[in-house]
Design an enzyme around this catalytic site. Structure first.
Site, PDB file in Angstrom:
ATOM      1  N   VAL A 125       0.828  -1.205   0.000  1.00 30.90           N
ATOM      2  CA  VAL A 125       0.000   0.000   0.000  1.00 30.90           C
ATOM      3  C   VAL A 125       0.863   1.257   0.000  1.00 30.90           C
ATOM      4  O   VAL A 125       0.571   2.226  -0.710  1.00 30.90           O
ATOM      5  CB  VAL A 125      -0.950  -0.005   1.211  1.00 30.90           C
ATOM      6  CG1 VAL A 125      -1.699   1.326   1.314  1.00 30.90           C
ATOM      7  CG2 VAL A 125      -1.952  -1.140   1.102  1.00 30.90           C
ATOM      8  N   VAL A 128       2.169   2.000  -3.444  1.00 37.01           N
ATOM      9  CA  VAL A 128       1.121   2.611  -4.276  1.00 37.01           C
ATOM     10  C   VAL A 128       0.945   4.085  -3.902  1.00 37.01           C
ATOM     11  O   VAL A 128       0.763   4.946  -4.768  1.00 37.01           O
ATOM     12  CB  VAL A 128      -0.204   1.843  -4.115  1.00 37.01           C
ATOM     13  CG1 VAL A 128      -1.321   2.504  -4.917  1.00 37.01           C
ATOM     14  CG2 VAL A 128      -0.030   0.392  -4.556  1.00 37.01           C
ATOM     15  N   TYR A 129       1.022   4.366  -2.606  1.00 35.93           N
ATOM     16  CA  TYR A 129       0.919   5.749  -2.121  1.00 35.93           C
ATOM     17  C   TYR A 129       2.025   6.623  -2.711  1.00 35.93           C
ATOM     18  O   TYR A 129       1.764   7.739  -3.194  1.00 35.93           O
ATOM     19  CB  TYR A 129       0.998   5.728  -0.598  1.00 35.93           C
ATOM     20  CG  TYR A 129       1.214   7.069   0.055  1.00 35.93           C
ATOM     21  CD1 TYR A 129       0.161   7.966   0.219  1.00 35.93           C
ATOM     22  CD2 TYR A 129       2.473   7.430   0.551  1.00 35.93           C
ATOM     23  CE1 TYR A 129       0.353   9.194   0.845  1.00 35.93           C
ATOM     24  CE2 TYR A 129       2.674   8.651   1.179  1.00 35.93           C
ATOM     25  CZ  TYR A 129       1.606   9.522   1.322  1.00 35.93           C
ATOM     26  OH  TYR A 129       1.801  10.744   1.938  1.00 35.93           O
ATOM     27  N   LEU A 130       3.258   6.136  -2.694  1.00 35.50           N
ATOM     28  CA  LEU A 130       4.370   6.920  -3.236  1.00 35.50           C
ATOM     29  C   LEU A 130       4.218   7.135  -4.736  1.00 35.50           C
ATOM     30  O   LEU A 130       4.558   8.207  -5.251  1.00 35.50           O
ATOM     31  CB  LEU A 130       5.700   6.237  -2.917  1.00 35.50           C
ATOM     32  CG  LEU A 130       6.113   6.234  -1.450  1.00 35.50           C
ATOM     33  CD1 LEU A 130       7.417   5.459  -1.261  1.00 35.50           C
ATOM     34  CD2 LEU A 130       6.249   7.643  -0.890  1.00 35.50           C
ATOM     35  N   LYS A 133       1.403   9.838  -5.122  1.00 33.51           N
ATOM     36  CA  LYS A 133       1.920  11.174  -4.801  1.00 33.51           C
ATOM     37  C   LYS A 133       2.853  11.666  -5.909  1.00 33.51           C
ATOM     38  O   LYS A 133       2.834  12.836  -6.295  1.00 33.51           O
ATOM     39  CB  LYS A 133       2.660  11.145  -3.460  1.00 33.51           C
ATOM     40  CG  LYS A 133       1.762  11.140  -2.238  1.00 33.51           C
ATOM     41  CD  LYS A 133       0.988  12.440  -2.110  1.00 33.51           C
ATOM     42  CE  LYS A 133       0.276  12.570  -0.781  1.00 33.51           C
ATOM     43  NZ  LYS A 133      -0.569  13.790  -0.723  1.00 33.51           N
TER      44      LYS A 133
END
Length: 219
Positions: A125, A128-130, A133
Site C-alpha cells: 500500500v 502505491v501511495y508513493l 503522490k
C-alpha cells in the site's frame, strides 16, 4: 488572503488553519464529512462540505471562487487500501489543480511525501501511495497556469513543533512534527519566490522563516 485547504480536517490542515486564521487570513477547509464542520470552525476555518472523490471540476471551482491560494493537504489515510491512494492522493490533487485553473487561482501548494515517485516499484500500500503522490507531483509541475510549490515532508510525528527545520531540494530522510509542517506551509503561502520549487522537509536547526528564504534563494 483567502486560502482554501483540501483535506480540511487532516492533522496538518487543522494546524495550518489555526495558524492562518491567527495571522488574519480568511480560511476555508474542504471536508467530506459534515460532522467535522465544528472542528474547523474552532480552528478558525469555514467548512466546505464536498467529496473530492466524486465532485465535478465545476463544483470544486465554485468552492474556490475568490480564493488567493489553495493547499492540497488531503490524504486517503493510513488505514485505506490501494484504490483510495489513486482516487485521493493522486485523483483529488489533480482535480483541485483543474478547479484552481478554472477558478483563476494561481497559487497551489501540494503536500506530498519524501520518496514520492510515479515510477516507484513495489505492490504494498505504501508503494502505491508513493506512486500516487509522485503522479500528482508530475501533473502539477506540468501546469503553467499555476504558481505551484510542492512540499515533501519526512516521517510525520505528533511531537510538539520546534520551529527549527531543514528545508531544501534534498535534505535526506528524517522525522518532522506536523506542527512544523504547518508552519512551513504558512510561510510558503507568503513566499512567492518559492513558486516552481519541490522542497523536502525534516527537523533541523534553522528557523522556519529563515529556512524558507534560504530555500527560495538557492534556485
Amino acid at each position: 488572503m483567502r486560502i482554501v485547504i483540501a483535506g480540511g480536517h487532516g492533522q496538518i490542515a487543522l494546524r495550518l488553519e489555526r495558524l492562518l486564521a491567527e495571522r488574519g487570513n480568511e480560511v476555508a477547509g474542504i471536508i467530506r464529512n459534515p460532522g467535522q464542520a465544528e472542528d474547523l470552525r474552532k480552528a478558525g476555518a469555514e467548512p466546505v462540505v464536498l467529496d473530492l472523490e466524486s465532485a465535478s471540476v465545476e463544483e470544486v471551482s465554485e468552492a474556490l471562487k475568490g480564493a488567493d491560494a489553495v493547499v492540497f493537504a488531503a490524504g486517503a489515510g493510513a488505514g485505506s487500501g490501494t484504490a483510495r491512494k489513486e482516487t485521493v492522493d493522486r485523483g483529488a490533487a489533480v482535480l483541485l489543480a483543474d478547479a484552481a485553473e478554472r477558478a483563476g487561482v494561481r497559487r497551489y501548494l501540494l503536500v506530498s511525501s519524501t520518496g514520492a515517485n510515479p515510477d516507484h516499484r513495489g505492490d504494498d500500500v505504501f508503494d502505491v501511495y508513493l506512486r500516487a503522490k509522485g503522479a500528482a507531483e508530475e501533473d502539477v509541475r506540468s501546469r503553467s497556469a499555476l504558481d505551484w510549490t510542492i512540499l515533501r515532508p519526512g516521517m510525520l510525528t505528533n511531537d510538539p513543533g520546534t520551529g527549527l527545520v531543514s528545508l531544501a531540494r534534498s535534505v535526506g530522510r528524517g522525522p518532522v512534527p506536523r506542527d512544523d509542517v504547518a508552519a512551513v506551509l504558512a510561510e510558503l503561502l507568503e513566499s512567492p519566490d518559492t513558486t516552481g520549487l519541490t522542497l523536502e522537509l525534516i527537523s533541523g536547526t534553522v528557523p522556519v522563516t529563515e529556512a524558507t528564504k534560504a530555500a527560495a534563494s538557492a534556485r
